[in-house]
Design a protein around this motif. Structure first.
Motif, PDB file in Angstrom:
ATOM      1  N   ARG B 121       0.825  -1.198   0.000  1.00  0.00           N
ATOM      2  CA  ARG B 121       0.000   0.000   0.000  1.00  0.00           C
ATOM      3  C   ARG B 121       0.873   1.268   0.000  1.00  0.00           C
ATOM      4  NH1 ARG B 121      -3.131   1.656   4.266  1.00  0.00           N
ATOM      5  NH2 ARG B 121      -2.176  -0.030   5.424  1.00  0.00           N
ATOM      6  N   ASP B 124       2.553   1.727  -3.244  1.00  0.00           N
ATOM      7  CA  ASP B 124       1.565   2.217  -4.219  1.00  0.00           C
ATOM      8  C   ASP B 124       1.373   3.713  -4.065  1.00  0.00           C
ATOM      9  OD1 ASP B 124       1.206  -0.203  -5.318  1.00  0.00           O
ATOM     10  OD2 ASP B 124      -0.849  -0.528  -4.633  1.00  0.00           O
ATOM     11  N   SER B 125       1.189   4.146  -2.825  1.00  0.00           N
ATOM     12  CA  SER B 125       0.893   5.562  -2.639  1.00  0.00           C
ATOM     13  C   SER B 125       2.101   6.422  -2.982  1.00  0.00           C
ATOM     14  CB  SER B 125       0.409   5.827  -1.207  1.00  0.00           C
ATOM     15  OG  SER B 125       1.485   5.789  -0.318  1.00  0.00           O
ATOM     16  N   GLN B 129       0.021   4.905  -7.417  1.00  0.00           N
ATOM     17  CA  GLN B 129      -0.880   3.875  -7.949  1.00  0.00           C
ATOM     18  C   GLN B 129      -2.046   3.695  -6.997  1.00  0.00           C
ATOM     19  OE1 GLN B 129       1.421   0.338  -8.292  1.00  0.00           O
ATOM     20  NE2 GLN B 129       2.565   1.063 -10.058  1.00  0.00           N
ATOM     21  N   ASN B 130      -3.049   2.991  -7.443  1.00  0.00           N
ATOM     22  CA  ASN B 130      -4.177   2.700  -6.583  1.00  0.00           C
ATOM     23  C   ASN B 130      -4.723   1.318  -6.920  1.00  0.00           C
ATOM     24  OD1 ASN B 130      -6.057   2.996  -4.669  1.00  0.00           O
ATOM     25  ND2 ASN B 130      -6.995   4.847  -5.517  1.00  0.00           N
ATOM     26  N   ARG B 131      -4.569   0.388  -5.959  1.00  0.00           N
ATOM     27  CA  ARG B 131      -5.095  -0.950  -6.192  1.00  0.00           C
ATOM     28  C   ARG B 131      -6.073  -1.289  -5.080  1.00  0.00           C
ATOM     29  NH1 ARG B 131       0.128  -4.690  -7.353  1.00  0.00           N
ATOM     30  NH2 ARG B 131       1.204  -3.023  -6.269  1.00  0.00           N
ATOM     31  N   ARG B 136      -4.402  -6.275  -4.193  1.00  0.00           N
ATOM     32  CA  ARG B 136      -3.145  -6.333  -3.442  1.00  0.00           C
ATOM     33  C   ARG B 136      -2.943  -7.722  -2.853  1.00  0.00           C
ATOM     34  NH1 ARG B 136      -4.733  -1.177  -1.141  1.00  0.00           N
ATOM     35  NH2 ARG B 136      -5.278  -2.252   0.777  1.00  0.00           N
ATOM     36  N   ASN B 179       7.511  -5.412  -4.232  1.00  0.00           N
ATOM     37  CA  ASN B 179       7.403  -4.295  -5.173  1.00  0.00           C
ATOM     38  C   ASN B 179       8.402  -4.409  -6.318  1.00  0.00           C
ATOM     39  OD1 ASN B 179       5.294  -3.004  -3.691  1.00  0.00           O
ATOM     40  ND2 ASN B 179       6.848  -2.556  -2.152  1.00  0.00           N
TER      41      ASN B 179
END
Lengths: 292, 569
Positions: B121, B124-125, B129-131, B136, B179
């Motif tokens: 998370r 991503d931030s 990105q946004n999943r 995830r 990642n």
């Protein structure tokens, strides 16, 4: 980045040198140490330092009563004309006497119980630690009031009351340290070497508790002074004419706010002493790197 | 090197300012890792390898750390000049790290799933990105599959304590891969684990590097691990890179004196350099006779401790240790070897069976001064077995004091003992923290020998020491055995050391002795599958020794080992 000075051949610092280094780089601790030393000197040399040593007793000088602070009486005079500054110096004597009397009994007692409980474990541990828990559950001020009320209020009985309540904290502290130390192999190594219980308790385990005890004593000293002053303030501690800071605040409070110095000056003296012991205690804690 | 470099460290010098002194810990360190390359940085404790690693990932506290000169470039970008935000973006996505201790690297009160999800998370931030949570989770399960943990979903709901050490290490590697980093830094991977598990972890890392196209910077003190894990090697000593070269060059023809000493200090498992110790005693009466000894530990659970469970730590063990023997007790953690040693010292009572020391039943004589003069112990970690608040003299004097030595004689005796273990006499009044690890262990040996025991129990006496120090302590133990006609019971998980130090070994598995005999036989022709699995898992330093390791089939391994990939165990 400027090239820093190089010391290639390293001097290995001993832990004592590192501790002293930490202490001397800590201004608060140094201030605390200075305050504590000044209080101790005041207490020991009160008869020499006091401008009016006779003020410590039941001396009266009605012409000078309620005099405001001046060059002659730095902290003014009280309701019977005694010099407040002189009485404060003697008051430190009483307060430190209380500290020495209380901690002199409570610390060894509490430490020994903690060592025994942590080392032997089992039933010994259960009995000592549960009894300690019970003592800790009693509200201290109420207990102290009850004890001094029953035994008649005076300095010795105030000491007894505080001592009865104080050892528990040392038992808990030492118990926790010993429990952690029991996981270290040196305890078993001493057993394999045939060492007696006495040897293991006082020669192996106690040296590993000394720093924590030193810090705790320093922090305790302030609280014992406060506790003693609280009892005196309530009239259940030290009795007049003995110059006690708590009693002085109580008597002086009657003349507030006009003759403020009679209560405020001894109050500031209490604050000064406690602040000193607490700063010193915090400094020692950082210096010796112990957790309380 | 043909590959483009992914990590370039150039002339890095770092110092620390502490207690009014300044001390330089890294001097002109230059290291290059190419794309897809496996590079090892080897050094003993205090050599500066961890400082190097922490500077790369940006976790070196500054102050007290000071970068004097030098640069670190990742993929052409200078890391030391990047802003904190830019640098954080590289965490996990560019450079990822696998830490040494798989237990300490987790938060014990959060589930594995939560801890892994956090990593995804936050990355991503940082990358904008946004999943969704489900996406995830899928990604995490896929990553766990890469580290050969097929029960991904179950692992995500577990707490760290529910996993075995090997699984935790795998999860940790999985976390580092979440990642998709390009460079993986591994700090002593598997060192805290048993050798068979370590072997699996190293194989896994090798597979990952090959399949994922990762570059690997491995930091370790173990030469055997380096041989299995590196294309190129850097040797570090006292903050300097003393030698650099391809793996084959370093292992076959080391140039630097320090590297040579390091190579020579590693006890060989097989090959011409192996030393075989013999026992020339002919006394038929065993020094220690352990006769079908078992030990059960009682575990209690439930609110009122009402549930009793028995755990058998030692199961019907019988061993005879003859006078003059160096009997090695080998086994992985939890095999019961330390319990057996403690019973031999009379510290805990066996549930069944009898132990005799020099013919006398120890249940009768434990705790007497006579028994203490027969048998003494040297512990694994001298940092713990020596009291930090007592001087060396005080500590060595304890056994003397309690076996009726005269106080006036004690001081001279302490002097003799220090000389015996090659320590200068002026150490007598020092405290343990003023001594190095090897010196402390010598003090512990001196203390054990102070009452002239005939038998010493050595509980992993060198496992807390660096390999160079280890070899000097081992030499000392050999010399003392000759000089004072001692018998050793040596407990260790280090079979290479055992091969060269002991004359007989017993291999323990789950409380039982599965194989026992003279070293040459047990190591040359191991009959039990577990012994073979253990031996084949040991990282060795020569190809020759590697070829001589016993062969163990997958089925045999599976039969004797707890797999590190399944929950439980």
């Amino acid at each position: 980045m400027s090239a820093p000075e190089m010391i290639d051949a390293q001097r290995v610092l001993t832990s004592r040198q590192m501790a002293i280094y930490r202490f001397t780089r800590n201004p608060a601790a140094l201030v605390g140490a200075v305050i504590v030393v000044s209080v101790v000197i005041a207490a020991i040399f009160a008869p020499l330092l006091a401008p009016s040593p006779e003020s410590a007793g039941s001396f009266v000088d009605f012409r000078n009563r309620h005099a405001a602070p001046s060059w002659e009486h730095w902290m003014g005079t009280d309701n019977v004309g005694r010099d407040v500054f002189s009485r404060v110096l003697y008051g430190f004597r009483v307060s430190l006497g209380l500290v020495v009397g209380v901690l002199g009994v409570a610390v060894p007692f509490g430490v020994i119980l903690g060592l025994v409980a942590g080392y032997f474990g089992g039933w010994t541990e259960t009995i000592i630690m549960r009894f300690t828990d019970i003592m800790l559950a009693l509200p201290p001020l109420a207990m102290a009031l009850a004890i001094t009320a029953v035994l008649s209020p005076n300095l010795v009985n105030a000491m007894i009351a505080i001592t009865l309540l104080w050892w528990t904290w040392h038992t808990r502290l030492i118990y926790r340290i010993v429990k952690a130390q029991m996981n270290e192999d040196y305890v078993e190594a001493a057993q394999v070497a045939g060492a007696s219980h006495f040897h293991i308790l006082f020669r192996e385990l106690l040296p590993n508790c000394i720093s924590a005890i030193a810090v705790k004593i320093s922090l305790d000293a302030g609280f014992v002074i406060l506790f003693g002053a609280s009892l005196s303030f309530l009239g259940l501690g030290i009795q007049p004419p003995t110059p006690d800071l708590g009693t002085m605040v109580a008597t002086g409070a009657e003349y507030m706010p006009e003759m403020w110095w009679q209560a405020v000056m001894p109050g500031l003296a209490i604050l000064y002493a406690i602040l000193g012991f607490n700063l010193l205690g915090d400094g020692l804690r950082d210096m010796l790197d112990v957790e309380l | 090197m043909t590959n483009r470099p992914i990590l370039e460290i150039e002339n890095l010098s770092i110092g620390f300012r502490a207690y009014g002194q300044y001390r330089r810990v890294l001097r002109d360190v230059s290291i290059t890792v190419g794309e897809g390359e496996r590079v090892s940085l080897i050094g003993q404790s205090g050599s500066g390898k961890t400082v190097t690693m922490r500077t790369i990932i940006g976790t070196l506290p500054m102050p007290p750390g000071v970068v004097e000169t030098g640069s670190i470039r990742y993929d052409g970008r200078s890391l030391l000049e990047l802003s904190k935000i830019e640098r954080n973006k590289l965490k996990g996505t560019g450079i990822s790290i696998v830490l040494q201790d798989p237990m300490l690297s987790f938060n014990p009160v959060l589930t594995i799933g939560r801890q892994m999800d956090d990593i995804v998370r936050y990355a991503d931030s940082r990358l904008g990105q946004n999943r969704s949570a489900a996406q995830r989770r899928d990604h995490i399960v896929q990553t766990l599959a890469k580290v050969q943990l097929s029960e991904g979903a179950r692992i995500l709901d577990s707490y760290p304590i529910m996993l075995s050490g090997g699984m935790r290490q795998r999860v940790l590697i999985g976390m580092a891969l979440l990642n998709r980093p390009r460079l993986l830094i591994a700090d002593e991977p598997g060192t805290a684990l048993d050798v068979t598990t370590q072997d699996e972890i190293l194989a896994l890392l090798n597979t990952l590097v090959a399949e994922e196209g990762l570059s690997l910077l491995l930091i370790t003190h173990n030469l055997g691990v380096v041989r299995e894990m590196a294309d190129r090697v850097y040797v570090m000593d006292k903050g300097r890179i003393v030698e650099e070269g391809t793996r084959d060059a370093i292992f076959t023809a080391p140039q630097n004196a320090y590297t040579k000493r390091l190579m020579a200090a590693v006890p060989p498992l097989y090959g011409p350099d192996v030393v075989t110790i013999e026992n020339h005693h002919t006394d038929p009466n065993p020094a220690i006779s352990i006769d079908s000894v078992s030990k059960d530990f009682v575990g209690r659970s439930g609110l009122f401790h009402q549930h009793r469970t028995l755990h058998r730590a030692v199961d019907k063990v019988s061993i005879d240790v003859m006078p003059g023997d160096i009997f090695g007790l080998a086994g992985e953690s939890g095999s019961g070897k330390t319990t057996l040693a403690k019973m031999t010292l009379g510290l805990i009572d066996p549930t069944e069976g009898t132990i005799r020391v020099e013919g006398q039943d120890i249940s009768q004589i434990a705790g007497t001064a006579d028994f203490r003069k027969m048998i003494q112990i040297v512990y694994q970690n001298p940092g713990s077995s020596l009291n930090p608040r007592r001087t060396i003299t005080d500590q060595i004097a304890v056994p003397l004091k309690f076996t009726g030595h005269e106080t006036s004689r004690i001081k001279t005796r302490v002097g003799e003992l220090l000389e015996m273990v090659d320590l200068p006499a002026d150490m007598a009044n020092m405290y343990p923290h003023e001594l190095s690890g090897g010196q402390k262990q010598r003090v512990a040996i001196a203390r054990a020998l102070s009452v002239n025991p005939r038998i010493l129990v050595l509980d992993e006496p060198t496992s807390a020491l660096d390999v160079l120090v280890q070899s000097t302590v081992i030499d000392l133990l050999h010399r003392l055995r000759e000089e004072f006609d001692l018998t050793y019971l040596f407990i260790s998980h280090d079979l290479s050391l055992m091969r060269n130090f002991c004359n007989r070994v017993g291999v323990m598995l789950r409380g039982q002795i599965v194989e026992e005999g003279p070293v040459a036989e047990v190591f040359g022709k191991p009959s039990h599958a577990y012994t073979r699995a253990l031996l084949s898992a040991i990282p060795v330093t020569t190809d020759e020794a590697d070829a001589m390791k016993p062969i163990v089939t997958k089925e045999e391994r599976a039969a004797v080992l707890n797999p590190s990939t399944a929950i439980g165990g």
